[in-house]
Design a protein around this motif. Structure first.
Motif, mmCIF file in Angstrom:
data_model
loop_
_atom_site.group_PDB
_atom_site.id
_atom_site.type_symbol
_atom_site.label_atom_id
_atom_site.label_comp_id
_atom_site.label_asym_id
_atom_site.label_seq_id
_atom_site.Cartn_x
_atom_site.Cartn_y
_atom_site.Cartn_z
ATOM 1 N N ASN A 1 -1.297 6.691 -3.642
ATOM 2 C CA ASN A 1 -0.685 8.082 -3.220
ATOM 3 C C ASN A 1 -0.305 8.457 -1.756
ATOM 4 O OD1 ASN A 1 -0.302 8.848 -5.830
ATOM 5 N ND2 ASN A 1 -2.013 10.121 -6.060
ATOM 6 N N ASN A 2 -1.323 7.989 -0.788
ATOM 7 C CA ASN A 2 -1.265 8.359 0.295
ATOM 8 C C ASN A 2 -1.215 7.148 1.315
ATOM 9 O OD1 ASN A 2 -3.692 7.541 0.436
ATOM 10 N ND2 ASN A 2 -4.727 9.135 1.415
ATOM 11 N N HIS A 3 -1.074 6.057 0.832
ATOM 12 C CA HIS A 3 -0.955 4.638 1.583
ATOM 13 C C HIS A 3 -0.458 3.342 0.830
ATOM 14 C CE1 HIS A 3 -4.994 4.058 -0.173
ATOM 15 N NE2 HIS A 3 -4.560 2.497 0.186
ATOM 16 N N PHE B 1 4.839 8.626 8.254
ATOM 17 C CA PHE B 1 3.687 7.659 8.331
ATOM 18 C C PHE B 1 2.916 8.103 9.617
ATOM 19 C CE2 PHE B 1 6.928 5.304 6.217
ATOM 20 C CZ PHE B 1 6.064 5.110 4.760
ATOM 21 N N GLN B 2 1.597 7.719 9.454
ATOM 22 C CA GLN B 2 0.686 8.012 10.777
ATOM 23 C C GLN B 2 0.668 6.867 11.416
ATOM 24 O OE1 GLN B 2 -3.488 9.344 9.413
ATOM 25 N NE2 GLN B 2 -4.024 7.459 10.932
ATOM 26 N N ASP B 3 1.184 7.197 12.691
ATOM 27 C CA ASP B 3 1.061 5.981 13.681
ATOM 28 C C ASP B 3 2.007 5.046 13.466
ATOM 29 O OD1 ASP B 3 -0.806 7.390 15.215
ATOM 30 O OD2 ASP B 3 -2.471 6.431 14.125
ATOM 31 N N GLU C 1 -10.073 4.121 4.582
ATOM 32 C CA GLU C 1 -9.380 4.577 3.307
ATOM 33 C C GLU C 1 -9.973 5.911 2.802
ATOM 34 O OE1 GLU C 1 -7.906 1.712 0.480
ATOM 35 O OE2 GLU C 1 -7.985 0.211 2.137
ATOM 36 N N ASP C 2 -9.053 6.879 2.403
ATOM 37 C CA ASP C 2 -9.275 7.847 1.387
ATOM 38 C C ASP C 2 -8.186 7.617 0.466
ATOM 39 O OD1 ASP C 2 -10.078 10.324 4.175
ATOM 40 O OD2 ASP C 2 -11.446 8.944 3.007
ATOM 41 N N ASP C 3 -8.438 7.198 -0.825
ATOM 42 C CA ASP C 3 -7.581 6.981 -1.737
ATOM 43 C C ASP C 3 -7.212 7.978 -2.553
ATOM 44 O OD1 ASP C 3 -7.359 4.286 -0.922
ATOM 45 O OD2 ASP C 3 -9.260 4.000 -1.737
ATOM 46 N N ASP C 4 -6.941 9.104 -2.120
ATOM 47 C CA ASP C 4 -6.544 10.279 -2.706
ATOM 48 C C ASP C 4 -5.234 10.051 -3.855
ATOM 49 O OD1 ASP C 4 -8.549 11.519 -0.970
ATOM 50 O OD2 ASP C 4 -6.829 12.513 0.298
ATOM 51 N N ARG D 1 -0.132 4.360 6.307
ATOM 52 C CA ARG D 1 -0.719 5.611 5.645
ATOM 53 C C ARG D 1 -0.035 6.799 6.071
ATOM 54 N NH1 ARG D 1 -5.490 6.708 4.164
ATOM 55 N NH2 ARG D 1 -6.418 5.157 4.735
ATOM 56 N N GLY D 2 -0.033 7.637 5.206
ATOM 57 C CA GLY D 2 0.661 8.985 5.333
ATOM 58 C C GLY D 2 0.095 9.557 6.628
ATOM 59 N N ASN D 3 1.031 10.340 7.252
ATOM 60 C CA ASN D 3 0.636 11.002 8.365
ATOM 61 C C ASN D 3 -0.414 12.109 8.144
ATOM 62 O OD1 ASN D 3 0.736 11.941 11.120
ATOM 63 N ND2 ASN D 3 2.622 13.367 10.731
ATOM 64 N N GLU D 4 -1.249 12.214 8.783
ATOM 65 C CA GLU D 4 -2.542 13.203 8.604
ATOM 66 C C GLU D 4 -3.035 13.067 6.941
ATOM 67 O OE1 GLU D 4 -0.744 17.213 8.914
ATOM 68 O OE2 GLU D 4 -0.649 17.137 11.092
ATOM 69 N N ARG D 5 -2.841 11.749 6.727
ATOM 70 C CA ARG D 5 -3.621 11.178 5.456
ATOM 71 C C ARG D 5 -2.989 11.898 4.145
ATOM 72 N NH1 ARG D 5 -8.277 8.078 6.033
ATOM 73 N NH2 ARG D 5 -8.838 8.216 8.188
ATOM 74 N N LYS D 6 -1.503 12.543 4.515
ATOM 75 C CA LYS D 6 -0.939 13.182 3.360
ATOM 76 C C LYS D 6 -0.274 12.237 2.412
ATOM 77 C CE LYS D 6 -0.256 17.575 6.000
ATOM 78 N NZ LYS D 6 0.876 18.214 6.488
ATOM 79 N N ASN D 7 -0.001 12.627 1.182
ATOM 80 C CA ASN D 7 0.559 11.786 0.263
ATOM 81 C C ASN D 7 2.244 11.381 0.622
ATOM 82 O OD1 ASN D 7 -1.500 12.006 -1.490
ATOM 83 N ND2 ASN D 7 -0.348 13.297 -2.904
ATOM 84 N N ILE D 8 2.172 9.973 0.440
ATOM 85 C CA ILE D 8 3.741 9.589 1.003
ATOM 86 C C ILE D 8 4.551 9.372 -0.449
ATOM 87 C CG2 ILE D 8 3.094 8.521 3.079
ATOM 88 C CD1 ILE D 8 2.675 5.857 1.810
#
Length: 194
Positions: A58-60, A98-100, A191-194, A19-26
């Motif tokens: 987009n974010n994971h 990436f987050q964690d 999941e937040d599938d932004d 997952r993207g850090n801070e749920r941001k797009n990767i």
């Protein structure tokens, strides 16, 4: 506090989520997704691992990987280090993407293996982004040998053979299997599938 050691899969198969850090797009564009796939395919050299399924959002990212000549920790380190280097250079940034560390879940039998594959492929549809068969950034279309950004990998044949020894029958059964509903979550990832 030290991290807990991951439980090892007896089959060597893992459902992995980044997952993207801070749920941001990767992924900022299709070029980024294509680059991630290039990294995913290229790091398989010397059969260090097999890819059973993937889906890039987009974010994971969801991956279904089987260890071969390397372990999951080194596999994921090679994939993420290569992609993060590319992303940071392209967007002139530094730091974590990436987050964690990656999340993973062991897959210990064929029934659950197929459930996870379906879950991964249905991710865009459940997020309201695209129908499973239309989404270009998952391995689903490669299984069907349809055009898209996916490449058919030899390990897909192994999965299709769980449906039938005849390729055309296996592909049709695989397609039908994917029309069935999968669990809302194979891995608790919020999941937040932004």
């Amino acid at each position: 506090m030290p991290r807990c050691a991951r439980a090892l899969s007896k089959t060597g198969i893992y459902h992995v989520m980044l997952r993207g850090n801070e749920r941001k797009n990767i992924f900022m564009d299709d070029e980024d997704k294509a680059r991630f796939l290039d990294v995913l395919y290229s790091k398989r050299e010397n059969q260090s691992y097999f890819i059973y399924a993937y889906c890039l959002m987009n974010n994971h990212v969801h991956l279904l990987i089987k260890e071969a000549n390397d372990n999951i920790s080194r596999i994921m380190r090679r994939i993420t280090t290569s992609y993060v280097g590319y992303f940071n250079r392209k967007y002139k940034r530094a730091g974590h993407l990436f987050q964690d560390r990656y999340k993973s879940e062991n897959v210990e039998n064929d029934s659950y293996l197929l459930t996870v594959i379906r879950y991964i492929h249905q991710n865009p549809e459940k997020a309201g982004i695209a129908k499973t068969e239309e989404y270009p950034w998952s391995s689903y279309r490669a299984y069907l040998k349809a055009e898209g950004n996916s490449r058919f990998l030899p390990e897909f044949t192994e999965i299709l053979q769980l449906f039938s020894d005849k390729t055309d029958v296996a592909v049709e059964r695989f397609r039908q299997f994917h029309t069935e509903s999968s669990p809302d979550s194979c891995m608790d990832i919020n999941e937040d599938d932004d």
